[in-house]
Design an enzyme around this catalytic site. Structure first.
Site, PDB file in Angstrom:
ATOM      1  N   HIS A 170      32.228  23.099  -9.988  1.00 33.95           N
ATOM      2  CA  HIS A 170      33.473  23.283 -10.742  1.00 33.95           C
ATOM      3  C   HIS A 170      33.649  24.745 -11.143  1.00 33.95           C
ATOM      4  CE1 HIS A 170      31.315  23.872 -14.544  1.00 33.95           C
ATOM      5  NE2 HIS A 170      30.517  22.898 -14.143  1.00 33.95           N
ATOM      6  N   ARG A 182      36.123  18.992 -15.844  1.00 36.13           N
ATOM      7  CA  ARG A 182      36.081  20.277 -15.144  1.00 36.13           C
ATOM      8  C   ARG A 182      35.948  20.104 -13.636  1.00 36.13           C
ATOM      9  NH1 ARG A 182      31.617  19.354 -18.360  1.00 36.13           N
ATOM     10  NH2 ARG A 182      29.493  19.699 -17.540  1.00 36.13           N
ATOM     11  N   GLU A 222      27.071  15.313 -14.094  1.00 43.14           N
ATOM     12  CA  GLU A 222      26.103  16.268 -14.631  1.00 43.14           C
ATOM     13  C   GLU A 222      24.815  15.555 -15.050  1.00 43.14           C
ATOM     14  OE1 GLU A 222      24.614  18.966 -14.700  1.00 43.14           O
ATOM     15  OE2 GLU A 222      25.976  20.293 -15.806  1.00 43.14           O
TER      16      GLU A 222
END
EC number: 5.4.2.12
Length: 237
Positions: A9, A58, A83
């Site tokens: 990102h 993001r 993540e």
């Protein structure tokens, strides 16, 4: 040969000083949006069979920028590309975290790192690589697809593709809005680009199928149609 394009990102206001992790509501900054748009322009000539993204904002915003102007493709969210679950470390400044005893483990022996209240880095690699195998099988041998994810996730996938231990993954860099490309063949993956932030992408278009019985069948040689195997490849920084 399935071609996977891994995109980190773009920048956010938290990128760098703070470990954002799964913090909700972290959006691209103005510079991050510009990075995503620049990457989208670079990739415009590449046909994409699918765009898969971490569910975090993001990544979704970066993927949306890449998809803009492409008809017939939508964003598929996959939490396995999300993540790392940093647990109690989430939202803390990196300068503060660098004083924690676990920080040295993360840097030097990441396969043993388990974040308090969160995931292990080994677990992150397992789920991310499993997701890659899933999408490779689902999309087929001729597919070119893009996954928008996060730095540690991309580094873990690259380590697997390179056939190196997870403890070496800190040697890989994945900058914001960078492109990493891996081509999966029947025998082995070939890492085409890592942390690419500029230049053309024409060599990422898969070559036409070779006649049956010809050399290089089944990925026996580097399938990039270039001299990258002997050090002539370009596109990394």
């Amino acid at each position: 040969m399935t071609t996977l394009l891994l995109v980190r990102h773009g920048l956010t206001d938290m990128t760098g000083p703070v470990l954002a992790g799964w913090t909700p509501g972290v959006h691209l900054s103005e510079r991050g949006r510009a990075q995503a748009e620049a990457l989208a322009a670079r990739l415009a000539s590449l046909p994409l069979d699918a765009v898969v993204s971490s569910p975090l904002e993001r990544c979704q915003e970066t993927a949306a920028a890449i998809l803009r102007g492409r008809d017939g493709v939508k964003i598929d969210s996959d939490e396995r590309f999300g993540e790392c679950g940093y647990g109690d470390w989430t939202g803390r400044p990196l300068q503060e975290l660098a004083k924690e005893p676990l920080w040295r483990v993360v840097q030097q022996h990441p396969s043993a790192a388990v974040f308090p209240g969160g995931e292990s880095l080994a677990g992150v690699q397992r789920r991310a690589v499993a997701a890659v195998r899933h999408w490779n099988a689902k999309l087929g041998d001729d597919a070119v697809y893009l996954v928008c994810s996060h730095g540690d996730v991309i580094k873990a996938i690259v380590a697997d593709a390179m056939g190196v231990h997870l403890d070496q993954f800190q040697r890989v860099t994945a900058d914001p809005a960078s492109l990493t490309a891996i081509r999966y063949t029947a025998l082995r993956p070939f890492v085409l680009r890592v942390n690419d932030v500029g230049g053309g992408v024409e060599n990422l278009i898969p070559p036409p199928p070779r006649p049956e019985g010809s050399e290089q069948e089944d990925g026996g040689e580097n399938p990039t149609e270039s001299d990258a195997a002997v050090g002539g490849g370009a596109g990394t920084t």
